[in-house]
Design a protein around this motif. Structure first.
Motif, PDB file in Angstrom:
ATOM      1  N   VAL A  72      17.061  72.464 -21.290  1.00  0.00           N
ATOM      2  CA  VAL A  72      16.456  72.664 -22.614  1.00  0.00           C
ATOM      3  C   VAL A  72      15.541  71.487 -22.960  1.00  0.00           C
ATOM      4  O   VAL A  72      14.481  71.664 -23.558  1.00  0.00           O
ATOM      5  N   TRP A  73      15.936  70.294 -22.542  1.00  0.00           N
ATOM      6  CA  TRP A  73      15.155  69.092 -22.870  1.00  0.00           C
ATOM      7  C   TRP A  73      13.853  68.990 -22.076  1.00  0.00           C
ATOM      8  O   TRP A  73      13.018  68.150 -22.387  1.00  0.00           O
ATOM      9  N   SER A  75      11.582  71.128 -22.206  1.00  0.00           N
ATOM     10  CA  SER A  75      10.525  71.719 -23.032  1.00  0.00           C
ATOM     11  C   SER A  75      10.628  71.339 -24.499  1.00  0.00           C
ATOM     12  O   SER A  75       9.819  71.793 -25.301  1.00  0.00           O
ATOM     13  N   GLU A  76      11.601  70.538 -24.867  1.00  0.00           N
ATOM     14  CA  GLU A  76      11.776  70.161 -26.267  1.00  0.00           C
ATOM     15  C   GLU A  76      11.912  68.655 -26.396  1.00  0.00           C
ATOM     16  O   GLU A  76      12.357  67.983 -25.480  1.00  0.00           O
ATOM     17  N   GLY A  77      11.569  68.163 -27.551  1.00  0.00           N
ATOM     18  CA  GLY A  77      11.795  66.756 -27.839  1.00  0.00           C
ATOM     19  C   GLY A  77      10.646  65.867 -27.423  1.00  0.00           C
ATOM     20  O   GLY A  77       9.685  66.291 -26.782  1.00  0.00           O
ATOM     21  N   ASP A  78      10.780  64.618 -27.783  1.00  0.00           N
ATOM     22  CA  ASP A  78       9.770  63.616 -27.455  1.00  0.00           C
ATOM     23  C   ASP A  78       9.799  63.290 -25.971  1.00  0.00           C
ATOM     24  O   ASP A  78      10.821  63.436 -25.301  1.00  0.00           O
ATOM     25  N   ARG A  82      12.516  63.618 -22.820  1.00  0.00           N
ATOM     26  CA  ARG A  82      12.198  64.590 -21.768  1.00  0.00           C
ATOM     27  C   ARG A  82      12.055  63.933 -20.407  1.00  0.00           C
ATOM     28  O   ARG A  82      12.439  64.508 -19.390  1.00  0.00           O
ATOM     29  N   CYS A 104       9.200  73.920 -15.098  1.00  0.00           N
ATOM     30  CA  CYS A 104       8.588  72.768 -15.762  1.00  0.00           C
ATOM     31  C   CYS A 104       7.345  72.302 -15.008  1.00  0.00           C
ATOM     32  O   CYS A 104       6.314  72.012 -15.614  1.00  0.00           O
ATOM     33  N   SER A 108       4.739  72.937 -17.941  1.00  0.00           N
ATOM     34  CA  SER A 108       4.945  71.945 -18.997  1.00  0.00           C
ATOM     35  C   SER A 108       3.704  71.083 -19.234  1.00  0.00           C
ATOM     36  O   SER A 108       3.023  70.672 -18.308  1.00  0.00           O
TER      37      SER A 108
END
Length: 128
Positions: A72-73, A75-78, A82, A104, A108
């Motif tokens: 999940v990380w 594609s999300e977060g700073d 990541r 990714c 990404s």
């Protein structure tokens, strides 16, 4: 994976995985003593050093239950959060980790830059 310490799974650390996975969720309870502005700024924050330690531990334990929550990380977060995840997924290995890293590497983008895709591709090359 070069430069990574020996896996911890053989020591029986898998029992720590649920608690470690809980640490990946942002905390919404601010520390005591903050004013309203401080509480608003705190909402949803993760401590970068704590996050780094948790991600490294999950990678070294190698328990595949961590793949989904870690993926999940990607594609999300700073970026600071990541960027730690591909190495852990590579250390854990397995088909789900490889799929997450491949996705990714294909799609990404962070701040309209492709360098994170390269990091995911490099980690993909290191998966078990």
């Amino acid at each position: 994976m070069a430069g990574v310490a020996a896996p911890l799974g053989w020591l029986g650390y898998e029992v720590a995985v649920p608690a470690l996975l809980a640490e990946l969720r942002p905390r919404y309870r601010p520390p005591a003593g903050l004013d309203a502005d401080g509480k608003a700024a705190w909402a949803g924050r993760l401590e970068p050093e704590r996050f780094r330690a948790v991600v490294r531990a999950l990678g070294r334990i190698g328990d595949r239950r961590a793949v989904g929550p870690l993926a999940v990380w990607l594609s999300e977060g700073d970026y600071v959060y990541r960027s730690l995840v591909p190495g852990a997924l590579a250390a854990i290995g397995g088909p789900k980790a490889r799929r997450a890293l491949l996705e990714c590497a294909r799609t990404s983008r962070i701040y309209d830059l492709d360098h994170f895709r390269v990091e995911c591709a490099a980690a993909l090359a290191d998966t078990a």
